[in-house]
Motif scaffolding. Structure first.
Motif, PDB file in Angstrom:
ATOM      1  N   PRO A  50     -11.030  20.856 -53.929  1.00 55.77           N
ATOM      2  CA  PRO A  50     -11.237  19.788 -54.903  1.00 55.77           C
ATOM      3  C   PRO A  50     -12.453  20.035 -55.774  1.00 55.77           C
ATOM      4  CG  PRO A  50     -10.836  18.897 -52.701  1.00 55.77           C
ATOM      5  CD  PRO A  50     -11.039  20.375 -52.549  1.00 55.77           C
ATOM      6  N   ALA A  51     -12.315  19.734 -57.054  1.00 54.28           N
ATOM      7  CA  ALA A  51     -13.438  19.867 -57.982  1.00 54.28           C
ATOM      8  C   ALA A  51     -14.253  18.593 -57.979  1.00 54.28           C
ATOM      9  CB  ALA A  51     -12.923  20.143 -59.392  1.00 54.28           C
ATOM     10  N   ARG A  52     -15.461  18.676 -58.527  1.00 57.06           N
ATOM     11  CA  ARG A  52     -16.268  17.471 -58.694  1.00 57.06           C
ATOM     12  C   ARG A  52     -15.576  16.562 -59.689  1.00 57.06           C
ATOM     13  NH1 ARG A  52     -22.347  19.591 -59.574  1.00 57.06           N
ATOM     14  NH2 ARG A  52     -21.300  21.095 -60.889  1.00 57.06           N
ATOM     15  N   ARG A  53     -15.495  15.315 -59.393  1.00 60.26           N
ATOM     16  CA  ARG A  53     -14.804  14.368 -60.260  1.00 60.26           C
ATOM     17  C   ARG A  53     -15.761  13.730 -61.244  1.00 60.26           C
ATOM     18  NH1 ARG A  53      -9.582  15.721 -59.258  1.00 60.26           N
ATOM     19  NH2 ARG A  53      -9.222  15.847 -57.034  1.00 60.26           N
ATOM     20  N   SER A  54     -15.225  13.341 -62.383  1.00 57.37           N
ATOM     21  CA  SER A  54     -16.082  12.688 -63.373  1.00 57.37           C
ATOM     22  C   SER A  54     -15.896  11.178 -63.362  1.00 57.37           C
ATOM     23  CB  SER A  54     -15.774  13.222 -64.772  1.00 57.37           C
ATOM     24  OG  SER A  54     -14.452  12.915 -65.127  1.00 57.37           O
ATOM     25  N   SER A  55     -14.997  10.679 -62.519  1.00 58.55           N
ATOM     26  CA  SER A  55     -14.828   9.241 -62.409  1.00 58.55           C
ATOM     27  C   SER A  55     -15.670   8.716 -61.267  1.00 58.55           C
ATOM     28  CB  SER A  55     -13.343   8.915 -62.162  1.00 58.55           C
ATOM     29  OG  SER A  55     -12.901   9.579 -61.004  1.00 58.55           O
ATOM     30  N   GLY A  56     -15.656   7.410 -61.050  1.00 55.22           N
ATOM     31  CA  GLY A  56     -16.422   6.844 -59.950  1.00 55.22           C
ATOM     32  C   GLY A  56     -17.885   6.734 -60.285  1.00 55.22           C
ATOM     33  N   ALA A  57     -18.214   6.080 -61.383  1.00 57.71           N
ATOM     34  CA  ALA A  57     -19.602   5.968 -61.814  1.00 57.71           C
ATOM     35  C   ALA A  57     -20.455   5.379 -60.717  1.00 57.71           C
ATOM     36  CB  ALA A  57     -19.689   5.112 -63.069  1.00 57.71           C
ATOM     37  N   GLY A  58     -21.602   5.954 -60.543  1.00 57.08           N
ATOM     38  CA  GLY A  58     -22.530   5.448 -59.532  1.00 57.08           C
ATOM     39  C   GLY A  58     -22.375   6.133 -58.199  1.00 57.08           C
ATOM     40  N   TYR A 330     -18.623  18.866 -67.627  1.00 57.28           N
ATOM     41  CA  TYR A 330     -17.951  17.593 -67.862  1.00 57.28           C
ATOM     42  C   TYR A 330     -18.933  16.672 -68.562  1.00 57.28           C
ATOM     43  CZ  TYR A 330     -19.936  16.767 -63.177  1.00 57.28           C
ATOM     44  OH  TYR A 330     -20.757  16.710 -62.082  1.00 57.28           O
ATOM     45  N   GLY A 331     -18.394  15.862 -69.461  1.00 58.52           N
ATOM     46  CA  GLY A 331     -19.279  15.030 -70.246  1.00 58.52           C
ATOM     47  C   GLY A 331     -18.526  14.194 -71.256  1.00 58.52           C
ATOM     48  N   HIS A 332     -19.252  13.737 -72.263  1.00 54.99           N
ATOM     49  CA  HIS A 332     -18.695  12.823 -73.258  1.00 54.99           C
ATOM     50  C   HIS A 332     -19.462  13.002 -74.556  1.00 54.99           C
ATOM     51  CE1 HIS A 332     -22.214  10.106 -72.797  1.00 54.99           C
ATOM     52  NE2 HIS A 332     -22.190  10.559 -71.562  1.00 54.99           N
ATOM     53  N   ASP A 333     -18.983  12.375 -75.603  1.00 52.64           N
ATOM     54  CA  ASP A 333     -19.607  12.523 -76.913  1.00 52.64           C
ATOM     55  C   ASP A 333     -20.334  11.234 -77.302  1.00 52.64           C
ATOM     56  OD1 ASP A 333     -20.281  14.155 -78.982  1.00 52.64           O
ATOM     57  OD2 ASP A 333     -18.428  13.896 -80.112  1.00 52.64           O
ATOM     58  N   GLY A 334     -21.195  10.758 -76.363  1.00 50.57           N
ATOM     59  CA  GLY A 334     -21.995   9.573 -76.631  1.00 50.57           C
ATOM     60  C   GLY A 334     -21.295   8.260 -76.376  1.00 50.57           C
ATOM     61  N   THR A 335     -20.300   8.263 -75.483  1.00 52.22           N
ATOM     62  CA  THR A 335     -19.510   7.053 -75.247  1.00 52.22           C
ATOM     63  C   THR A 335     -19.671   6.474 -73.847  1.00 52.22           C
ATOM     64  OG1 THR A 335     -17.616   8.445 -74.630  1.00 52.22           O
ATOM     65  CG2 THR A 335     -17.758   7.726 -76.930  1.00 52.22           C
ATOM     66  N   LYS A 336     -19.953   7.285 -72.838  1.00 51.34           N
ATOM     67  CA  LYS A 336     -19.988   6.786 -71.458  1.00 51.34           C
ATOM     68  C   LYS A 336     -21.335   6.154 -71.127  1.00 51.34           C
ATOM     69  CE  LYS A 336     -16.481   9.800 -69.436  1.00 51.34           C
ATOM     70  NZ  LYS A 336     -16.171  10.754 -68.335  1.00 51.34           N
ATOM     71  N   THR A 337     -21.364   5.458 -69.981  1.00 52.19           N
ATOM     72  CA  THR A 337     -22.572   4.725 -69.593  1.00 52.19           C
ATOM     73  C   THR A 337     -23.099   5.209 -68.251  1.00 52.19           C
ATOM     74  OG1 THR A 337     -21.171   2.956 -68.675  1.00 52.19           O
ATOM     75  CG2 THR A 337     -21.942   2.698 -70.944  1.00 52.19           C
ATOM     76  N   THR A 339     -22.776   7.296 -65.188  1.00 48.21           N
ATOM     77  CA  THR A 339     -22.010   8.416 -64.632  1.00 48.21           C
ATOM     78  C   THR A 339     -22.748   9.121 -63.496  1.00 48.21           C
ATOM     79  OG1 THR A 339     -22.915  10.127 -66.097  1.00 48.21           O
ATOM     80  CG2 THR A 339     -21.074   8.824 -66.959  1.00 48.21           C
ATOM     81  N   PHE A 340     -23.902   8.634 -63.100  1.00 47.20           N
ATOM     82  CA  PHE A 340     -24.716   9.267 -62.055  1.00 47.20           C
ATOM     83  C   PHE A 340     -24.005   9.153 -60.718  1.00 47.20           C
ATOM     84  CE2 PHE A 340     -28.846   8.852 -59.434  1.00 47.20           C
ATOM     85  CZ  PHE A 340     -28.913  10.217 -59.241  1.00 47.20           C
ATOM     86  N   ARG A 341     -23.803  10.289 -60.031  1.00 48.86           N
ATOM     87  CA  ARG A 341     -23.064  10.270 -58.767  1.00 48.86           C
ATOM     88  C   ARG A 341     -23.460  11.467 -57.910  1.00 48.86           C
ATOM     89  NH1 ARG A 341     -20.617  11.699 -63.123  1.00 48.86           N
ATOM     90  NH2 ARG A 341     -19.287  13.525 -63.252  1.00 48.86           N
ATOM     91  N   GLY A 342     -23.045  11.412 -56.644  1.00 50.65           N
ATOM     92  CA  GLY A 342     -23.350  12.485 -55.711  1.00 50.65           C
ATOM     93  C   GLY A 342     -22.084  13.037 -55.082  1.00 50.65           C
ATOM     94  N   PHE A 343     -22.159  14.299 -54.599  1.00 46.17           N
ATOM     95  CA  PHE A 343     -21.035  14.930 -53.914  1.00 46.17           C
ATOM     96  C   PHE A 343     -21.518  15.620 -52.653  1.00 46.17           C
ATOM     97  CE2 PHE A 343     -19.397  14.517 -58.169  1.00 46.17           C
ATOM     98  CZ  PHE A 343     -18.069  14.171 -57.970  1.00 46.17           C
ATOM     99  N   GLN A 344     -20.766  15.372 -51.580  1.00 46.64           N
ATOM    100  CA  GLN A 344     -21.046  16.029 -50.315  1.00 46.64           C
ATOM    101  C   GLN A 344     -19.715  16.321 -49.643  1.00 46.64           C
ATOM    102  OE1 GLN A 344     -22.694  14.042 -46.602  1.00 46.64           O
ATOM    103  NE2 GLN A 344     -24.562  15.001 -47.387  1.00 46.64           N
ATOM    104  N   ASN A 345     -19.494  17.580 -49.275  1.00 38.24           N
ATOM    105  CA  ASN A 345     -18.231  17.987 -48.643  1.00 38.24           C
ATOM    106  C   ASN A 345     -17.021  17.592 -49.482  1.00 38.24           C
ATOM    107  OD1 ASN A 345     -19.651  19.013 -46.403  1.00 38.24           O
ATOM    108  ND2 ASN A 345     -19.723  16.967 -45.479  1.00 38.24           N
ATOM    109  N   HIS A 346     -17.138  17.766 -50.796  1.00 34.89           N
ATOM    110  CA  HIS A 346     -16.059  17.505 -51.747  1.00 34.89           C
ATOM    111  C   HIS A 346     -15.683  16.032 -51.851  1.00 34.89           C
ATOM    112  CE1 HIS A 346     -15.500  21.807 -52.127  1.00 34.89           C
ATOM    113  NE2 HIS A 346     -15.464  21.897 -50.812  1.00 34.89           N
ATOM    114  N   LYS A 347     -16.571  15.159 -51.414  1.00 37.50           N
ATOM    115  CA  LYS A 347     -16.322  13.718 -51.522  1.00 37.50           C
ATOM    116  C   LYS A 347     -17.479  13.040 -52.236  1.00 37.50           C
ATOM    117  CE  LYS A 347     -13.606  13.433 -47.248  1.00 37.50           C
ATOM    118  NZ  LYS A 347     -13.494  12.781 -45.910  1.00 37.50           N
ATOM    119  N   LEU A 348     -17.171  11.933 -52.916  1.00 35.57           N
ATOM    120  CA  LEU A 348     -18.231  11.159 -53.541  1.00 35.57           C
ATOM    121  C   LEU A 348     -19.202  10.668 -52.475  1.00 35.57           C
ATOM    122  CD1 LEU A 348     -16.210   9.142 -56.202  1.00 35.57           C
ATOM    123  CD2 LEU A 348     -18.149  10.650 -56.671  1.00 35.57           C
ATOM    124  N   HIS A 349     -20.463  10.699 -52.812  1.00 35.41           N
ATOM    125  CA  HIS A 349     -21.523  10.394 -51.847  1.00 35.41           C
ATOM    126  C   HIS A 349     -22.536   9.481 -52.522  1.00 35.41           C
ATOM    127  CE1 HIS A 349     -24.423  11.284 -48.584  1.00 35.41           C
ATOM    128  NE2 HIS A 349     -25.338  11.346 -49.543  1.00 35.41           N
TER     129      HIS A 349
END
Length: 469
Positions: A50-58, A330-337, A339-349
């Protein structure tokens, strides 16, 4: 100027044959140095973890396992008790690059057995197409007699290794060009892995040179140097590469309130003394005054000043010495708010739990990067990864690999890797490509003297469709 037929021939020459059969990269086993760089046989791709996801803000979905007081957490708790709340940028910097307990300086976390996997770890085709991009731009800019390939944050060295294989495949084209590799890496652990990947472990420390702390020779005979800062890389005509580099740089977070903009800080949770929490600054901070634009319409903003400084340096270097920079993230063109997140063992952390044990990341604001070039270079993008790779000929490459594969399992793995890179729900739409180029690269020199001239400008590969026949 590069005739389109020549560009097609270049792509076909490098991509028309499949890569050699090999063991997946993260196992650390390599084919013998004398192995052919590319062959028409099938390629068992790298495991598609699994790749790092860009969803799941926070990043508030925790990885499995109980929370534990890490050495980094104890260090931060002592610091916060002494100084009070710190910015998110300072928290990220400590958690990721602290010399003693930082995530990148101690762990690295890349690959199927790590905390996240990147595009080069999924399929070698990705790196080969990036290599073709640099060759294409080298030709379009008149085939300079020398160039430096400078990668920022090279990970395990996988991407550079794939690019070097393309350079070797096109050795006759580059025979009169002096090519060197320059890697900017702060992690001692990762630099050792890179040296093993790229030189077979034959790199050596470089104490006599105050800028490059390590040097070696690639398996194909190209000199490689390691640095801790982009400013240590010698000047000269250079192609820069930043793949999943800017997303890990420290960010400041800001929240709009009834009293104006306030900075988000990290502090000790008074109800749970060995845990951390987010708080808002009671008044504006220096970062609030300097980084929030008057025309900002969002209620929550993330700004990465360090990314701005690095982009400025790249733009200045390209303006002065020539070359180009390719940013993939991964990113945006000045639209997102948020997006800071963590990853550990391919899961959101949870980003505030067990600091130093998880990768921390935030989406790249490409509109900010564009602004920070200050007009010194032209910019292209951001363009979605699936569009960039399609324009670079990934479909053509996949068909060659499938035609030359001898078993169903290999074909299925090829298709899975392709899907991971191209599917909009996987990496296809989450990752973007962005380029810095000299202004003259996109301007027709004949127009100044012959306004009526209709001679086409050589298209920039990846950012426009190149038809392969």
């Amino acid at each position: 100027m590069v005739p389109l037929l020549v560009r097609r021939a270049l792509l076909a020459a490098a991509l028309g044959s499949a890569g050699r059969r090999r063991i997946p990269r993260h196992h650390g086993n390599r084919p013998p140095p004398g192995a052919a760089p590319l062959s028409p046989g099938p390629v068992p791709p790298r495991p598609a973890a699994p790749a790092r996801r860009s969803s799941g803000a926070g990043g508030q979905e925790e990885a499995e396992g109980p929370s534990r007081a890490t050495a980094m957490l104890r260090h931060l708790l002592l610091k916060l008790r002494a100084t009070g709340p710190v910015t998110v940028a300072e928290y990220m910097r400590e958690a990721l690059t602290n010399p003693g307990q930082g995530y990148y300086t101690r762990r690295g976390g890349i690959g199927e057995s790590g905390d996240f996997v990147t595009s080069p770890e999924i399929s070698q085709v990705f790196g080969e197409l990036i290599g073709i991009w640099y060759i294409s731009e080298w030709i379009a800019m008149g085939k300079p007699k020398a160039f430096q390939l400078v990668e920022l944050g090279p990970g395990r060295g996988t991407l550079t290794d794939d690019i070097l294989r393309v350079f070797n495949q096109l050795a006759s084209l580059l025979s009169k060009c002096d090519v060197s590799i320059h890697l900017v890496e702060v992690s001692p652990k990762l630099s050792e892995i890179q040296a093993l990947t790229l030189t077979g472990g034959k790199a050596q420390s470089n104490p006599e040179d105050k800028s490059a702390y390590m040097k070696g020779i690639s398996k194909t005979g190209i000199p490689i140097f390691w640095y801790r800062d982009i400013q240590d890389v010698p000047p000269g005509y250079s192609f820069y590469l930043a793949h999943e580099f800017f997303d890990a740089l420290p960010i400041h977070k800001f929240q709009r309130t009834e009293k104006g903009w306030r900075e988000v800080l990290v502090d000790i949770d008074p109800e749970v003394p060995d845990q951390l929490r987010f708080v808002l600054s009671p008044s504006s901070t220096p970062a609030t005054e300097n980084f929030i634009q008057p025309e900002e319409t969002r209620d929550h903003v993330e700004v990465c000043p360090e990314a701005g400084v690095i982009i400025q340096r790249l733009a200045c270097r390209i303006e002065k010495d020539g070359g180009a920079a390719l940013v993939a993230d991964y990113g945006h063109d000045g639209t997102k708010t948020d997006t800071f997140r963590g990853f550990q063992n391919h899961k959101l952390h949870d980003v505030l739990k067990a600091p130093g044990t998880a990768d921390l990341t935030a989406d790249v604001d490409f509109s900010y990067l564009r602004k920070m070039t200050q007009g010194r270079t032209a910019t292209l993008g951001p363009i979605k990864q699936r569009e960039f790779l399609k324009n670079m000929g990934i479909d053509f490459r996949l068909q060659v690999l499938l035609q030359n594969s001898r078993d169903t399992a290999t074909q299925e793995q090829l298709l899975r890797s392709y899907d991971m890179l191209m599917n909009p729900k996987e990496m296809g739409d989450r990752f973007n490509f962005f380029a810095l180029l000299p202004h003259h690269r996109l301007a027709d020199p004949d127009k100044k003297h012959k306004p009526e001239s209709k001679s086409p400008i050589a298209p920039v590969a990846g950012f426009g469709e190149l038809l392969l026949k």
